[in-house]
Design a protein around this motif. Structure first.
Motif, short mmCIF file in Angstrom:
data_model
loop_
_atom_site.label_atom_id
_atom_site.label_comp_id
_atom_site.label_asym_id
_atom_site.label_seq_id
_atom_site.Cartn_x
_atom_site.Cartn_y
_atom_site.Cartn_z
N ILE A 118 48.65 74.11 72.26
CA ILE A 118 48.99 72.95 71.44
C ILE A 118 49.31 71.75 72.32
CG2 ILE A 118 50.67 72.01 69.80
CD1 ILE A 118 50.88 74.73 68.56
N ASN A 119 50.06 71.99 73.37
CA ASN A 119 50.36 70.91 74.31
C ASN A 119 49.09 70.35 74.92
OD1 ASN A 119 53.12 71.14 73.90
ND2 ASN A 119 53.45 72.46 75.65
N ALA A 120 48.14 71.23 75.24
CA ALA A 120 46.89 70.80 75.85
C ALA A 120 46.08 69.92 74.90
CB ALA A 120 46.06 72.01 76.29
N LEU A 121 46.05 70.29 73.60
CA LEU A 121 45.34 69.48 72.62
C LEU A 121 46.02 68.13 72.47
CD1 LEU A 121 43.06 69.32 70.49
CD2 LEU A 121 44.75 70.13 68.81
N ASN A 122 47.34 68.13 72.37
CA ASN A 122 48.07 66.88 72.19
C ASN A 122 47.95 65.96 73.41
OD1 ASN A 122 48.89 67.69 69.66
ND2 ASN A 122 50.94 68.31 70.29
N ALA A 123 47.75 66.55 74.58
CA ALA A 123 47.62 65.77 75.81
C ALA A 123 46.19 65.33 76.07
CB ALA A 123 48.14 66.57 77.00
N GLY A 124 45.26 65.70 75.17
CA GLY A 124 43.87 65.31 75.36
C GLY A 124 43.13 66.19 76.34
N GLN A 125 43.70 67.32 76.70
CA GLN A 125 43.05 68.23 77.64
C GLN A 125 42.11 69.20 76.94
OE1 GLN A 125 46.53 69.86 79.45
NE2 GLN A 125 46.99 67.99 80.59
N LEU A 126 42.16 69.22 75.61
CA LEU A 126 41.24 69.97 74.78
C LEU A 126 40.66 69.02 73.74
CD1 LEU A 126 43.26 73.25 74.00
CD2 LEU A 126 41.29 73.07 75.54
N ASP A 127 39.47 69.35 73.27
CA ASP A 127 38.90 68.59 72.17
C ASP A 127 39.29 69.21 70.83
OD1 ASP A 127 37.39 66.81 73.91
OD2 ASP A 127 36.14 68.56 74.33
N CYS A 128 39.36 70.53 70.81
CA CYS A 128 39.72 71.28 69.61
C CYS A 128 40.57 72.48 70.02
CB CYS A 128 38.49 71.78 68.86
SG CYS A 128 37.31 70.48 68.39
N ASN A 129 41.39 72.95 69.10
CA ASN A 129 42.24 74.10 69.39
C ASN A 129 42.39 74.96 68.15
OD1 ASN A 129 43.98 75.66 71.10
ND2 ASN A 129 45.72 74.84 69.96
N SER A 130 42.66 76.23 68.38
CA SER A 130 42.94 77.18 67.30
C SER A 130 44.45 77.20 67.07
CB SER A 130 42.44 78.57 67.70
OG SER A 130 41.07 78.53 68.03
N GLN A 131 44.90 76.77 65.88
CA GLN A 131 46.33 76.68 65.64
C GLN A 131 46.64 76.71 64.15
OE1 GLN A 131 46.49 72.89 67.91
NE2 GLN A 131 47.40 71.97 66.08
N THR A 132 47.93 76.91 63.83
CA THR A 132 48.33 77.01 62.44
C THR A 132 48.40 75.64 61.79
OG1 THR A 132 50.71 76.79 62.82
CG2 THR A 132 49.77 79.01 63.03
N LEU A 133 48.37 75.65 60.46
CA LEU A 133 48.54 74.40 59.70
C LEU A 133 49.93 73.85 59.94
CD1 LEU A 133 47.56 72.30 57.69
CD2 LEU A 133 48.26 73.85 55.84
N ASN A 134 50.94 74.74 60.00
CA ASN A 134 52.31 74.31 60.22
C ASN A 134 52.44 73.52 61.51
OD1 ASN A 134 52.00 77.02 58.92
ND2 ASN A 134 54.14 76.69 58.37
N ASP A 135 51.90 74.06 62.59
CA ASP A 135 52.01 73.40 63.89
C ASP A 135 51.22 72.10 63.93
OD1 ASP A 135 53.60 75.46 65.07
OD2 ASP A 135 51.80 76.69 65.20
N THR A 136 50.10 72.08 63.24
CA THR A 136 49.29 70.87 63.19
C THR A 136 50.04 69.74 62.50
OG1 THR A 136 47.26 72.19 63.13
CG2 THR A 136 47.10 69.91 62.39
N ILE A 137 50.67 70.06 61.38
CA ILE A 137 51.45 69.04 60.67
C ILE A 137 52.64 68.60 61.49
CG2 ILE A 137 52.87 68.63 58.62
CD1 ILE A 137 50.94 70.43 57.08
N SER A 138 53.26 69.52 62.20
CA SER A 138 54.38 69.17 63.07
C SER A 138 53.94 68.22 64.17
CB SER A 138 54.99 70.43 63.68
OG SER A 138 56.08 70.11 64.51
N SER A 139 52.78 68.47 64.75
CA SER A 139 52.25 67.59 65.79
C SER A 139 51.96 66.20 65.23
CB SER A 139 50.97 68.19 66.40
OG SER A 139 51.26 69.34 67.17
N ILE A 140 51.41 66.17 64.02
CA ILE A 140 51.13 64.88 63.38
C ILE A 140 52.42 64.12 63.14
CG2 ILE A 140 50.30 63.83 61.23
CD1 ILE A 140 48.17 66.06 61.15
N ALA A 141 53.47 64.83 62.74
CA ALA A 141 54.77 64.19 62.55
C ALA A 141 55.29 63.60 63.86
CB ALA A 141 55.79 65.20 62.00
N GLY A 142 54.87 64.19 64.97
CA GLY A 142 55.27 63.69 66.28
C GLY A 142 54.37 62.60 66.82
N GLY A 143 53.30 62.26 66.09
CA GLY A 143 52.44 61.16 66.51
C GLY A 143 51.02 61.53 66.83
N ALA A 144 50.68 62.81 66.74
CA ALA A 144 49.31 63.23 67.05
C ALA A 144 48.35 62.80 65.94
CB ALA A 144 49.24 64.74 67.23
N ASP A 145 47.09 62.62 66.28
CA ASP A 145 46.06 62.25 65.32
C ASP A 145 45.04 63.37 65.31
OD1 ASP A 145 44.56 60.90 63.50
OD2 ASP A 145 44.08 59.19 64.78
#
Length: 339
Positions: free
Chosen positions: A84-111
C-alpha cells in the motif's frame, strides 16, 4: 488477506491496515517523479503489487502462464502494508488491496480507482473466543486483541454493533496479528480477531472456537485491483489488459486445476492441501459478479453502498480525519469490456 504458512517458510502476515498511510508525508514532487517511472510507453512494464491472500495469489498463475499480454512487473510483498505504501508513493501503478484500505488511503489524500474485484472474504477473517464465550454478548467486559485499524478490527466492531455493544463494552488490546494470536493461545486475552493462517494458530488454544467470521458479514471485506487514477487515465489499454488477464487466469485455473494449484501453493509457501483449506474462505468473483457488485444497492453486496458504510465507519472510529472522496472510485469500464 492471506495464505497459510509452513514451518520452514513463514511469510509476514497481511496487515491490511485501514488507517491513513504515509501519503500525506510525501511531497508532490516525489510522487510525480515516482509516477513517471512506470506506465509510460507501450513497452514500459506495468508495476503491479500483490501479497499473501488467496484472492490475489492467482496473479502468480497469470505470470507463469504468460497471460498478461503486455509487459508487467509483478511484485510480491511479504508485508501487505508495504504494498500500500508503494502504491501511495507512486512506486506501483496498481496494487492488490482491500476496499477498506483503499478508502482509508483516499481519506489521506491518495487518488485511486478500483478497476476489478478479485474476491470477498467469506470466512477467512474470524473472531475467535475462549471456552465459555458462546455469544457476542459474552464479550462484554472481556479482553479482545486485534491489530488496530485492520479489517479484523473492523469485523470485531461490526459484530459488537450487531449485538448491541460498542467498543467501550470490551477491553481492546491492540496487538500485531501474529502477536495477538500468540497472546490468545497463551491465555492473556479472552478473544482475538485474526485472519488465516493465524486462525489456525489461535484455534490451538484448548476449548477455543470461532465466534463469528466474515462469512456472517457478506461484502464487508472485499479485495480489489486498485490503480492510481493518473495511470488509469493515461493507460486505459494497459488497465484493460490487466483486467482481461485476470479473467483469463480464472479460466486457466478452471481448465487446469492441478498445475494451477501447484503454482499457487508454491507461491504461498504451503502444501496444496493447506492452500485448498484456506482458499475455501475466499469467494473469487466472476465477471458477472464484478458487474453486479458495481450496481447501486442497499446492502454490503453493492460496492457503492459498502464504500459509504466503510467511509462512515472510518470517520466514526477516528481512522479518517476527513470524509473520503468516493466520486469516481469505481470504474466499471474495464470489467464491462473484459474479454
Amino acid at each position: 488477506m492471506t495464505t497459510p504458512r509452513t514451518t520452514p517458510r513463514k511469510p509476514r502476515q497481511r496487515q491490511r491496515l485501514l488507517a491513513s498511510l504515509l501519503l500525506l508525508g510525501l511531497g508532490a514532487g516525489i510522487l510525480s517523479a515516482c509516477g513517471q517511472q512506470g506506465g509510460g510507453g507501450s513497452d514500459t512494464p506495468v508495476r503491479v503489487g500483490y501479497s499473501a491472500w488467496p484472492g490475489w495469489i492467482p496473479w502468480k498463475v497469470t505470470e507463469e502462464k504468460g497471460l498478461f499480454g503486455i509487459p508487467v512487473t509483478l511484485q510480491w510483498f511479504d508485508g501487505y502494508l508495504d504494498s500500500i505504501n508503494a502504491l501511495n508513493a507512486g512506486q506501483l501503478d496498481c496494487n492488490s488491496q482491500t476496499l477498506n484500505d483503499t478508502i482509508s488511503s483516499i481519506a489521506g489524500g491518495a487518488d485511486l480507482q478500483v478497476v476489478l474485484t478479485n474476491d470477498n472474504s467469506t470466512g477467512n477473517d474470524q473472531i475467535i473466543a475462549a471456552e465459555g464465550i458462546t455469544s457476542i454478548a459474552d464479550l462484554k467486559g472481556k479482553k479482545v486483541a486485534a491489530e488496530e485499524g485492520t479489517v479484523d478490527h473492523y469485523l470485531l466492531l461490526l459484530g459488537l454493533r450487531q449485538a448491541g455493544l460498542t467498543a467501550d463494552d470490551i477491553t481492546f488490546v491492540p496487538l500485531e496479528t501474529g502477536a495477538a494470536a500468540a497472546a490468545f493461545v497463551a491465555g492473556q486475552v479472552d478473544a482475538v480477531g485474526v485472519f488465516a493462517p493465524f486462525t489456525t494458530q489461535a484455534l490451538k488454544r484448548p476449548g477455543s472456537a470461532t465466534l463469528f467470521s466474515s462469512k456472517e458479514f457478506p461484502g464487508a471485506i472485499s479485495d480489489h485491483l486498485v490503480c492510481r487514477t493518473d495511470f488509469v487515465a493515461e493507460n486505459p489499454e494497459k488497465v484493460q489488459k490487466l483486467v482481461d488477464a485476470w479473467f483469463a487466469t480464472l479460466g486457466e485455473i478452471e481448465a487446469n486445476p492441478g498445475p494451477s494449484l501447484a503454482i499457487m501453493s508454491q507461491r504461498a509457501g504451503v502444501s496444496e492441501e493447506e492452500y485448498k483449506e484456506y482458499n475455501a474462505g475466499t469467494t473469487i468473483f466472476s465477471l458477472e459478479d464484478n458487474i453486479k457488485a458495481l450496481e447501486p444497492g442497499t446492502t454490503m453486496s453493492s460496492l457503492p453502498y459498502a464504500a459509504g458504510e466503510i467511509s462512515a465507519f472510518l470517520q466514526n472510529v477516528g481512522l479518517a480525519k476527513t470524509p473520503p472522496k468516493l466520486d469516481g472510485l469505481f470504474v466499471d469500464t474495464f470489467v464491462k469490456a473484459a474479454k
